[in-house]
Design a protein around this motif. Structure first.
Motif, mmCIF file in Angstrom:
data_model
loop_
_atom_site.group_PDB
_atom_site.id
_atom_site.type_symbol
_atom_site.label_atom_id
_atom_site.label_comp_id
_atom_site.label_asym_id
_atom_site.label_seq_id
_atom_site.Cartn_x
_atom_site.Cartn_y
_atom_site.Cartn_z
ATOM 1 N N ASP A 1 0.798 -1.233 0.000
ATOM 2 C CA ASP A 1 0.000 0.000 0.000
ATOM 3 C C ASP A 1 0.825 1.274 0.000
ATOM 4 N N CYS A 2 1.965 1.228 -0.654
ATOM 5 C CA CYS A 2 2.741 2.443 -0.867
ATOM 6 C C CYS A 2 2.745 2.726 -2.365
ATOM 7 N N VAL A 3 2.772 3.993 -2.704
ATOM 8 C CA VAL A 3 3.074 4.372 -4.079
ATOM 9 C C VAL A 3 4.440 5.040 -4.078
ATOM 10 N N ILE A 4 5.275 4.587 -4.984
ATOM 11 C CA ILE A 4 6.624 5.119 -5.108
ATOM 12 C C ILE A 4 6.733 5.874 -6.420
ATOM 13 N N THR A 5 7.338 7.042 -6.373
ATOM 14 C CA THR A 5 7.634 7.727 -7.629
ATOM 15 C C THR A 5 9.125 8.061 -7.699
ATOM 16 N N LEU A 6 9.612 8.065 -8.905
ATOM 17 C CA LEU A 6 10.998 8.419 -9.192
ATOM 18 C C LEU A 6 10.987 9.546 -10.212
ATOM 19 N N ALA A 7 11.820 10.548 -9.992
ATOM 20 C CA ALA A 7 11.905 11.641 -10.958
ATOM 21 C C ALA A 7 13.326 12.176 -11.003
ATOM 22 N N GLU A 8 13.712 12.596 -12.164
ATOM 23 C CA GLU A 8 15.035 13.207 -12.316
ATOM 24 C C GLU A 8 14.984 14.648 -11.831
ATOM 25 N N VAL A 9 15.991 15.030 -11.071
ATOM 26 C CA VAL A 9 16.138 16.429 -10.672
ATOM 27 C C VAL A 9 17.610 16.813 -10.802
ATOM 28 N N GLN A 10 17.855 18.087 -10.796
ATOM 29 C CA GLN A 10 19.207 18.593 -10.651
ATOM 30 C C GLN A 10 19.366 18.988 -9.194
ATOM 31 N N GLN B 1 8.166 -3.141 -12.208
ATOM 32 C CA GLN B 1 8.732 -2.036 -12.970
ATOM 33 C C GLN B 1 7.873 -0.785 -12.819
ATOM 34 N N PRO B 2 8.486 0.332 -12.501
ATOM 35 C CA PRO B 2 7.719 1.585 -12.488
ATOM 36 C C PRO B 2 7.187 1.906 -13.885
ATOM 37 N N ARG B 3 6.076 2.573 -13.912
ATOM 38 C CA ARG B 3 5.492 3.005 -15.177
ATOM 39 C C ARG B 3 5.443 4.515 -15.251
ATOM 40 N N GLN B 4 5.464 4.998 -16.446
ATOM 41 C CA GLN B 4 5.354 6.438 -16.659
ATOM 42 C C GLN B 4 4.014 6.941 -16.110
ATOM 43 N N LEU C 1 2.403 20.146 -13.684
ATOM 44 C CA LEU C 1 2.389 18.772 -14.192
ATOM 45 C C LEU C 1 3.830 18.344 -14.411
ATOM 46 N N ALA C 2 4.150 17.131 -14.001
ATOM 47 C CA ALA C 2 5.508 16.630 -14.209
ATOM 48 C C ALA C 2 5.450 15.128 -14.453
ATOM 49 N N GLU C 3 6.362 14.681 -15.280
ATOM 50 C CA GLU C 3 6.468 13.240 -15.532
ATOM 51 C C GLU C 3 7.221 12.577 -14.390
ATOM 52 N N VAL C 4 6.700 11.463 -13.934
ATOM 53 C CA VAL C 4 7.417 10.653 -12.948
ATOM 54 C C VAL C 4 7.303 9.186 -13.355
ATOM 55 N N GLN C 5 8.145 8.388 -12.789
ATOM 56 C CA GLN C 5 7.990 6.941 -12.874
ATOM 57 C C GLN C 5 7.311 6.509 -11.581
ATOM 58 N N SER D 1 2.242 -6.594 -14.867
ATOM 59 C CA SER D 1 2.421 -5.148 -14.870
ATOM 60 C C SER D 1 1.820 -4.559 -13.604
ATOM 61 N N THR D 2 2.347 -3.440 -13.217
ATOM 62 C CA THR D 2 1.911 -2.794 -11.981
ATOM 63 C C THR D 2 0.428 -2.469 -12.007
ATOM 64 N N ARG D 3 -0.149 -2.485 -10.818
ATOM 65 C CA ARG D 3 -1.537 -2.047 -10.701
ATOM 66 C C ARG D 3 -1.602 -0.573 -10.416
ATOM 67 N N TYR D 4 -0.456 0.098 -10.542
ATOM 68 C CA TYR D 4 -0.442 1.488 -10.130
ATOM 69 C C TYR D 4 -1.512 2.339 -10.809
ATOM 70 N N SER D 5 -1.491 2.320 -12.130
ATOM 71 C CA SER D 5 -2.385 3.218 -12.858
ATOM 72 C C SER D 5 -3.823 2.890 -12.486
ATOM 73 N N ALA D 6 -4.592 3.930 -12.261
ATOM 74 C CA ALA D 6 -5.901 3.745 -11.651
ATOM 75 C C ALA D 6 -6.773 2.777 -12.427
#
Lengths: 129, 129, 129
Positions: free
Chosen positions: A93-102, B3-6, B98-102, B115-120
């Motif tokens: 029950d966690c959502v993880i996000t990854l994003a590129e930053v500087q 695997q994370p998804r866009q 708005l920003a793209e994340v994985q 595949s992940t169940r992340y997307s609603a």
């Protein structure tokens, strides 16, 4: 200012009530991040949220259950973040996000032209603290 | 770990005091996100901020007006976020980013290779909760 | 809704206790952002964190030291953010991140087809508030 370097922002969204082995899960994750010598972790807590269950958590419910959202933010090199991720794989029950930053760590001087100390690198990089 | 998804991170910055039709605007937006079966929403509230007016809001003012910043965070597929945005168009004095994340939703197991169940997806995807 | 425009999200991670010249550093930075006519700033404060020192800060410690993480978020055009960054260069023990986002400021109408007023532009753009 030193040049920012490419880094990865890991964010972990969960309920404050989620339990780890011995303490709230968000504290356990921060502890794991610390044990992994990641560069830092920041926990943010919110007054309202809902997750997969579709149940709305509010501060009113808080008085009963403390079931509120927390977000853990960890910034480090992508390599270090990727090494850390498997430690999260068993959590629920966690959502993880990854994003590129500087990213750049400021350390009080604008004079340094050496590369930033931001990226965690080996723990010894922080020995002076 | 799966695997994370866009995905797209929608963030809505506003004052805590902004009013919706029947309740604070941030609560109304969270309710709309829930009604739209978005995957989740997290509200964060801060002790200090300023917006377009250039007026500084602090916790001291809070005692009088509760005029503090809140940030609503919603993560879902870009398609679902784009469908949701028009519901925000009539609101005033909000900044939306708005920003793209994985993204990946953890559900307690490292064994799944599906595949992940992340997307609603359809609401039925959350029926088991 | 107006079309979002490319913008930069500046986030500054620090301890709540960090001192500026006359007030807590996070307040000083918000004031600098305001003086620089940036479009807005939001401070978020968390219940737990650790930074370069590897020392864990918790709310228990808060009672003694208030040594908790804060995150300042500033969104503006990349040009305005880059102009602002040198004002942060002398600060110590902060981590700064920069990320590209799409941003739009809502101002209560869906009818405008003119470009967004999001980007700070000249201060006069906010004179009406």
């Amino acid at each position: 200012m030193k040049q920012p370097r490419q880094a990865t922002l890991l964010r972990i969204f969960m309920d404050e009530t989620a339990r780890g082995d011995e303490q709230p899960l968000f504290k356990e994750i921060v502890r794991k991040a610390q044990d992994a010598h990641l560069a830092g972790a920041t926990v943010l807590r919110g007054p309202l949220g809902f997750g997969r269950s579709g149940v709305l958590h509010t501060e009113k419910i808080l008085r009963l259950s403390y079931d509120l959202p927390v977000v853990i933010e960890i910034i480090d090199s992508d390599e270090n973040i990727q090494k850390f991720l498997p430690q999260l794989a068993s959590f629920d029950d966690c959502v993880i996000t990854l994003a590129e930053v500087q990213a750049v760590r400021l350390d009080g001087g604008d004079t340094s032209t050496t590369s930033t100390r931001y990226s965690a690198g080996p723990p010894s990089g922080r020995a002076g603290d």
